[in-house]
Design a protein around this motif. Structure first.
Motif, PDB file in Angstrom:
ATOM      1  N   ARG A  10       0.843  -1.190   0.000  1.00 16.79           N
ATOM      2  CA  ARG A  10       0.000   0.000   0.000  1.00 16.79           C
ATOM      3  C   ARG A  10       0.887   1.253   0.000  1.00 16.79           C
ATOM      4  O   ARG A  10       1.820   1.366   0.791  1.00 16.79           O
ATOM      5  N   THR A  11       0.602   2.183  -0.888  1.00 17.37           N
ATOM      6  CA  THR A  11       1.443   3.388  -0.998  1.00 17.37           C
ATOM      7  C   THR A  11       0.720   4.654  -0.517  1.00 17.37           C
ATOM      8  O   THR A  11       1.338   5.715  -0.458  1.00 17.37           O
ATOM      9  N   GLU A  12      -0.567   4.531  -0.149  1.00 20.05           N
ATOM     10  CA  GLU A  12      -1.286   5.740   0.245  1.00 20.05           C
ATOM     11  C   GLU A  12      -0.925   6.218   1.655  1.00 20.05           C
ATOM     12  O   GLU A  12      -1.223   7.343   2.033  1.00 20.05           O
ATOM     13  N   TRP A  13      -0.280   5.341   2.432  1.00 23.24           N
ATOM     14  CA  TRP A  13       0.134   5.731   3.777  1.00 23.24           C
ATOM     15  C   TRP A  13       1.648   5.651   3.895  1.00 23.24           C
ATOM     16  O   TRP A  13       2.278   4.783   3.297  1.00 23.24           O
ATOM     17  N   GLU A  14       2.202   6.532   4.701  1.00 21.01           N
ATOM     18  CA  GLU A  14       3.618   6.437   5.038  1.00 21.01           C
ATOM     19  C   GLU A  14       3.722   5.570   6.286  1.00 21.01           C
ATOM     20  O   GLU A  14       3.586   6.049   7.412  1.00 21.01           O
ATOM     21  N   ASP A  19      -9.513  -6.086   2.568  1.00 23.77           N
ATOM     22  CA  ASP A  19     -10.019  -4.707   2.502  1.00 23.77           C
ATOM     23  C   ASP A  19     -10.569  -4.246   3.848  1.00 23.77           C
ATOM     24  O   ASP A  19     -10.424  -3.079   4.222  1.00 23.77           O
ATOM     25  N   ARG A  68      -9.228  -1.073   5.767  1.00 23.85           N
ATOM     26  CA  ARG A  68     -10.119   0.031   6.145  1.00 23.85           C
ATOM     27  C   ARG A  68      -9.968   0.364   7.632  1.00 23.85           C
ATOM     28  O   ARG A  68      -9.985   1.528   8.029  1.00 23.85           O
ATOM     29  N   GLY A  74      -6.786   2.246   8.060  1.00 28.01           N
ATOM     30  CA  GLY A  74      -6.968   3.580   7.498  1.00 28.01           C
ATOM     31  C   GLY A  74      -7.779   4.472   8.416  1.00 28.01           C
ATOM     32  O   GLY A  74      -7.467   5.657   8.590  1.00 28.01           O
TER      33      GLY A  74
END
Length: 557
Positions: A24-28, A110, A114, A117
Motif C-alpha cells: 500500500r502506498t497511500e500511507w507512510e 479490505d 479500512r 486507514g
C-alpha cells in the motif's frame, strides 16, 4: 510517518500482513512484525509505535494483557484486534479496555485495510488538534509580554483603585515573581539619542537595553521590565523578602534604614547598566530611580513623578542619573494637577495634529496648533512639562520625516538636529515658533515637488510587506511601525490603493506562494511557513479560496 506493529503467534499470518501493508502506498507506514506479546513489549520500549494490529489468543500473554501494557506505554496508540473467534465477550472486553477495533481473521483484506486507514485518520485528527493546542500555547506565550506590558502601562498611567487580589491574579497568570502584598521600587530608563533612524533598529536596541538592565538587576531583586513609548524602559523591582528580613534582623534596622543597603546595590547596578549601554550599544541612557519602595496603590503617582523628573530640565542631558525620595501618599499640588489635566487634553490634540499633518490639512493643523500652544503657554515655567511637550511634538515630526525623507530637503542645515537635541533653556515662545516653522516647510512641500504625503506612507507599507511576508503583518503591527492610528492607517491605505490592507497582505502571500510552488522544490508546508502561515491547513484553505485549486494542484498544472 506512522509505525505499525503486527503481533501474531503464527508467523505465516504476521508476515503475510507485513506484505499486505508493504503493497500500500497511500500511507507512510513503517511496518514490523513479532510473534509474541513479550517481544512486542520489548520492541515498544525501544521504539514508539502508534498502531498495533494484534491477535487475542497467544501463549504466555494474550492480546488483552498486551493492551493494558500498551495503554501504559503509549496511551494514544491505536490497538486493532484480529482474531479467529467471533466471541461477543471478547469484543466487549476489547472495546471497554481501550481497543480501537475488533476484526475477525475470516474477513477480507479490505476490511483490515479500512480499519487501519480509519485508525490513521483518527491519529492525524488527534495530531492536528494537539498541534493547534501547542500553536495556541505558543501564540499565548508570544503575546504574554505584550499583554503584561499593556496591563502595567495602564496600571501606571491611570489612578484607578486596584486590589491585592486583582494584582496577585495577574502576576500568577503571567508567572511574574512579584508579590501583590509587598512594596516596589521603580526605575525609568530613557534612551537619549538614537544612532539610527530605522524604527525596526530602534525596537531591537530598546529590547537590548532591557536585557542589559535585567542582567544586572535580577541577581539583586525580583523584577519585571517592559518598554514604554518609543525610547523608554520601565523596571518594577521588589526585594526578596528573605534577604530584607535577614538584613534587618542582622543590623537591627527597620524603615528607611532597611532601604539603604538594597537601594545602594540597585543604584550601582543601574550605573553599570548605563556604562554597558554606552560601551556596547553606543546609547546614552538616562535613568530615574526611586529611593524608597511604595505600595502598589502608589505606583501611578510615583511613576508620574519619576517620568516628569526624567523629562524635566534636570534630565535634559545625556546619560544622567536621577534619584528621588518620593513620599508615598502626598497629594499633588494644584499646579501639578492642572498641568496633568492640560497635558492629558493635549495628548488627544497631538493625535489630531498628526492626522492633519498626514492628510495635508494645513488650515486645520495651524488652527489646532495655535489653540493648543496658547492654552499651554501658562505652564512655561514648568520645565518638565515644556520638555514633555517638546518631545511629543519632535516625535510627531520625526515620524513624518522618516516616512517622507524628501521633505527634509526643505530645511536648512542644523534645523533637523533640534528635533533630537533639546535645548532646556528654550522659551515656550521660541518652541512654538520652531514647530510652526517645521509645519510650514512641510505644507509648502519641502522645496521639492512630490506626490501627496499619504503615497509615501503606502509605498513604505508595500515595501515592508514585500520583504517581511514571514512576519506578523497585522494592521496593529504595521500601524505601530509607521506610528499611525490603526483605524486611520487602514482608511488611508484603502483610500489610496482601492484595496483593504489585510486583503493586500493575503494577496502578496498567495502570489509569493505561487512563485515558490512553480520555481522551488520546497514542500507545501515549508512554503506555508515561508509566506507567514502558522497552519498548513489555513494556508491550503486560503490558497484554494484565492486560486480555486490547492497548492499541490497548482504545482502540478
Amino acid at each position: 510517518m506512522h509505525r505499525l506493529l503486527i503481533v501474531d503467534d503464527l508467523p505465516l499470518i504476521a508476515d503475510g500482513l507485513v506484505e499486505l501493508f508493504a503493497s500500500r502506498t497511500e500511507w507512510e507506514l513503517e511496518v514490523r512484525a513479532v510473534y509474541t506479546a513479550a517481544d512486542a513489549l520489548r520492541l515498544m520500549e525501544q521504539v514508539k509505535f502508534n498502531l498495533v494490529l494484534t491477535d487475542i489468543r497467544m501463549p504466555e500473554k494474550d492480546g488483552l494483557e498486551l493492551l493494558d501494557d500498551i495503554r501504559r506505554l503509549y496511551p494514544s496508540c491505536k490497538v486493532i484486534f484480529l482474531t479467529s473467534y467471533a466471541d461477543f465477550a471478547y469484543a466487549r472486553r476489547v472495546l471497554s479496555g481501550g481497543g480501537f477495533e475488533y476484526i475477525l481473521k475470516t474477513e477480507s483484506d479490505d476490511t483490515i485495510l479500512r480499519a487501519v486507514g480509519k485508525a490513521i485518520a483518527e491519529l492525524e485528527q488527534e495530531y492536528e488538534l494537539k498541534r493547534k493546542a501547542v500553536a495556541s500555547e505558543v501564540r499565548l506565550m508570544r503575546m504574554a509580554p505584550m499583554l503584561l506590558q499593556q496591563y502595567f502601562v495602564e496600571l501606571l498611567q491611570h489612578n484607578r483603585t486596584v486590589t491585592d487580589e486583582e494584582i496577585g491574579a495577574k502576576l500568577r497568570e503571567w508567572d511574574v515573581r512579584l508579590r501583590a502584598d509587598a512594596p516596589l521600587r521603580v526605575m525609568i530608563g530613557r534612551i537619549d539619542n538614537w544612532p539610527h533612524d530605522d524604527p525596526g533598529d530602534r525596537k531591537l536596541l530598546q529590547f537590548a537595553v532591557g536585557n542589559i538592565a535585567e542582567e544586572h538587576l535580577r541577581p539583586l531583586v525580583e523584577l519585571v521590565s517592559f518598554p514604554f513609548e518609543e525610547s523608554k524602559l520601565v523596571v518594577l523591582m521588589q526585594e526578596r523578602s528573605e534577604e530584607r528580613t535577614a538584613f534587618a534582623e542582622a543590623e537591627g534596622r527597620s524603615g528607611e534604614e532597611a532601604d539603604a543597603r538594597p537601594f545602594a546595590a540597585v543604584l550601582a547596578a543601574a550605573e553599570t547598566m548605563q556604562r554597558m549601554c554606552g560601551d556596547l550599544l553606543k546609547l546614552p541612557v538616562s535613568v530615574a530611580l526611586s529611593y524608597a519602595a511604595v505600595p502598589w496603590r502608589e505606583l501611578p503617582a510615583l511613576f508620574h513623578h519619576l517620568h516628569s523628573l526624567l523629562l524635566g530640565v534636570w534630565g535634559a542631558g545625556e546619560a544622567v542619573k536621577l534619584v528621588d525620595r518620593f513620599v508615598a501618599g502626598l497629594a499633588p499640588s494644584q499646579t501639578q494637577t492642572a498641568m496633568s489635566k492640560t497635558y492629558a487634553g493635549n495628548a488627544r490634540k497631538l493625535a489630531l495634529l498628526r492626522y492633519y499633518l498626514e492628510l495635508g490639512e494645513r488650515e486645520r493643523f495651524e488652527r489646532l496648533y495655535r489653540s493648543m500652544m496658547a492654552g499651554s503657554a501658562t505652564h512655561n515655567a514648568a520645565g518638565f512639562y515644556k520638555l514633555e511637550m517638546y518631545h511629543a511634538l519632535a516625535s510627531m515630526f520625526l515620524s513624518y520625516l522618516n516616512l517622507h525623507p524628501r521633505v527634509s530637503t526643505g530645511f536648512v542645515v542644523g534645523e533637523l538636529n533640534k528635533l533630537t537635541h533639546v535645548d532646556s533653556d528654550l522659551s515656550w515662545e521660541r518652541m512654538t515658533q520652531f514647530f510652526a516653522h517645521m509645519a510650514e516647510v512641510i505644507f509648502a512641500g519641502g522645496g521639492d515637488e512630490q506626490p501627496p504625503s499619504h503615497h509615501d506612507v503606502v509605498r513604505w507599507i508595500d515595501d515592508y510587506i514585500e520583504h517581511n511576508l514571514i512576519r506578523d503583518l497585522s494592521i496593529r503591527t504595521i500601524a505601530d511601525l509607521v506610528q499611525l492610528n490603526p483605524s486611520y492607517m487602514s482608511r488611508l491605505y484603502k483610500k489610496t490603493t482601492g484595496i483593504a490592507l489585510s486583503e493586500y497582505v493575503q494577496k502578496r502571500r498567495i502570489d509569493k506562494a505561487k512563485e515558490l510552488l512553480k520555481h522551488s522544490s520546497h514542500k507545501v508546508y515549508e512554503i506555508s511557513e515561508m509566506v507567514g502561515y502558522d497552519s498548513r491547513l489555513s494556508f491550503i484553505r486560503m490558497f484554494k479560496h484565492q486560486t480555486g485549486v490547492t497548492p499541490q494542484e497548482y504545482r502540478d498544472m
